[in-house]
Write an enzyme that holds these catalytic residues in place. Structure first.
Site, PDB file in Angstrom:
ATOM      1  N   GLN A  95       0.849  -1.193   0.000  1.00 33.34           N
ATOM      2  CA  GLN A  95       0.000   0.000   0.000  1.00 33.34           C
ATOM      3  C   GLN A  95       0.885   1.243   0.000  1.00 33.34           C
ATOM      4  OE1 GLN A  95      -2.383   1.610   3.431  1.00 33.34           O
ATOM      5  NE2 GLN A  95      -4.097   0.844   2.211  1.00 33.34           N
ATOM      6  N   TYR A 152      -6.213  10.721   4.863  1.00 32.21           N
ATOM      7  CA  TYR A 152      -4.859  11.039   4.411  1.00 32.21           C
ATOM      8  C   TYR A 152      -4.926  11.886   3.130  1.00 32.21           C
ATOM      9  CZ  TYR A 152      -3.466   7.788   8.037  1.00 32.21           C
ATOM     10  OH  TYR A 152      -3.295   7.164   9.257  1.00 32.21           O
ATOM     11  N   ARG A 184      -7.726   2.235  -2.306  1.00 32.75           N
ATOM     12  CA  ARG A 184      -8.523   2.072  -1.089  1.00 32.75           C
ATOM     13  C   ARG A 184      -9.238   3.376  -0.758  1.00 32.75           C
ATOM     14  NH1 ARG A 184      -7.468   0.442   5.283  1.00 32.75           N
ATOM     15  NH2 ARG A 184      -8.715  -1.447   5.164  1.00 32.75           N
ATOM     16  N   GLY A 209      -8.674  -7.187   9.417  1.00 33.04           N
ATOM     17  CA  GLY A 209      -7.582  -6.405   9.951  1.00 33.04           C
ATOM     18  C   GLY A 209      -6.996  -6.989  11.214  1.00 33.04           C
TER      19      GLY A 209
END
Length: 374
Positions: free
Chosen positions: A101, A188, A235, A325
């Site tokens: 990622q 982000y 994502r 996760g």
């Protein structure tokens, strides 16, 4: 009859996955403290979890500017590429498949995380009011500090960051990753540009929905051209509020537009994360059907899944792969535990983001746990 679709095969980016269980990207902050490269224990950590249909390795800064946490490994130096190469080799030797990622935190950061002491950057100079990030103190210990005020990126600087992502993607493929995922979720940098409350720009990267997504789409196109669209994913976190983000005022239009454009760019997957683990399980909701109508390639769903919920979502056609996760932290053999319905081990919250081997590579598998108990 119990559905077993979670353990059926699926083709992603020309690679056949043995099951539909994905290990979600999770930062673990175990890099070397000076080169910011993955350590030997990181290779072991991911190899232990190679039974996943796909591993998406942790968010990895594409440049020194992109960093937002202490001890997160990068993908912009030779030492980092070499460190990641050890990771991919270990995963592939264990029979796994692994993507990296690619990450830029934007305004979520602190000037002490960069050697030049530069402040974080973002679409605007609007700062986080309450969020804190981990930095290293004088004793080389992680401590939480308030984020520094960001500096608004100039238009030419936005284009330079696109080039950073292309360089990072090429480095990732050189390091042996099977593909890359661009992090556009969780408040982000790309999510900040998407947000109409935060993005007050007057250039071609601010204003309308298409302009606010332009930065991400230019990055995706450039990365896809560099490494092949089938090996690229994105994502997103619709309705998410992490890092003081506000919900999008019109998510069906905003994310429907993005999904449609990503479809046109021919990328391999769209990774949809529900931070609260709520709306993604609502069969009466309209956001997932909208995304599916606009994007017919692989969709990964993440957020509050167990085996039953995963099977329900797969049967309904809402997604093609299911990401887990924190369960993967404490259960390196999560796929087998899900397959046989075994109890899942709990994770130690105090060692998720700090420490060495403890709470990282010392969680036992089901067989080892049974032997220990005996």
């Amino acid at each position: 009859m119990v559905s077993r679709k979670l353990f059926s095969r699926h083709s992603l980016g020309g690679r056949l996955l043995p099951n539909r269980v994905v290990m979600a990207p999770m930062n673990r902050n175990r890099a070397t403290d000076w080169r910011l490269a993955p350590r030997a224990i990181t290779a072991k950590y991911y190899a232990q979890r190679a039974s996943a249909g796909l591993i998406i390795a942790e968010g990895t800064p594409v440049s020194p500017q992109a960093r937002g946490c202490a001890l997160t490994p990068g993908i912009y130096s030779g030492a980092q590429v070499a460190g990641w190469r050890r990771v991919t080799k270990a995963v592939h030797h264990a029979g796994g498949r692994i993507y990296l990622q690619l990450w830029h935190v934007g305004r979520v950061g602190h000037r002490s995380l960069r050697a030049d002491g530069s402040p974080p950057v973002g679409p605007s100079a609007i700062r986080l009011l309450h969020d804190r990030v981990p930095i290293l103190n004088d004793r080389n210990e992680p401590v939480l500090v308030r984020c520094d005020p960001p500096r608004a990126l100039a238009t030419d600087e936005v284009r330079l960051i696109v080039a950073d992502f292309v360089r990072a993607a090429r480095n990732a493929i050189a390091a042996g990753f099977d593909g890359v995922e661009i992090h556009a979720a969780n408040g982000y940098l790309f999510d900040q540009f998407r947000c109409p409350y935060l993005n007050d720009r007057r250039d071609e990267y601010g204003g309308t929905t298409s302009k606010r997504w332009r930065f991400l789409l230019e990055t995706v196109q450039a990365v896809a051209e560099a490494v092949g669209g089938a090996r690229v994913g994105v994502r997103i976190s619709p309705l998410g509020s992490a890092h003081e983000m506000l919900p999008d005022p019109d998510p069906l239009v905003t994310y429907g537009y993005l999904a449609g454009r990503l479809q046109q760019l021919g990328i391999g997957h769209l990774h949809v994360y529900d931070q609260d683990g709520s709306w993604i399980h609502d069969r009466q909701g309209d956001l997932l059907p909208q995304l599916r109508a606009c994007f017919d390639r692989t969709i990964i769903l993440c957020g509050g899944f167990d085996r039953e919920r995963a099977e329900t979502a797969l049967r309904a056609g809402c997604g093609d792969l299911i990401a887990f996760g924190k369960h993967f932290i404490a259960n390196p053999d999560l796929v087998e535990r899900l397959r046989i319905g075994a109890r899942l081990a709990p994770w130690n919250s105090t060692t998720i983001y700090k420490g060495g081997a403890k709470g990282y590579i010392d969680y036992p598998t089901l067989d080892a746990a049974a032997i220990t108990a005996a």
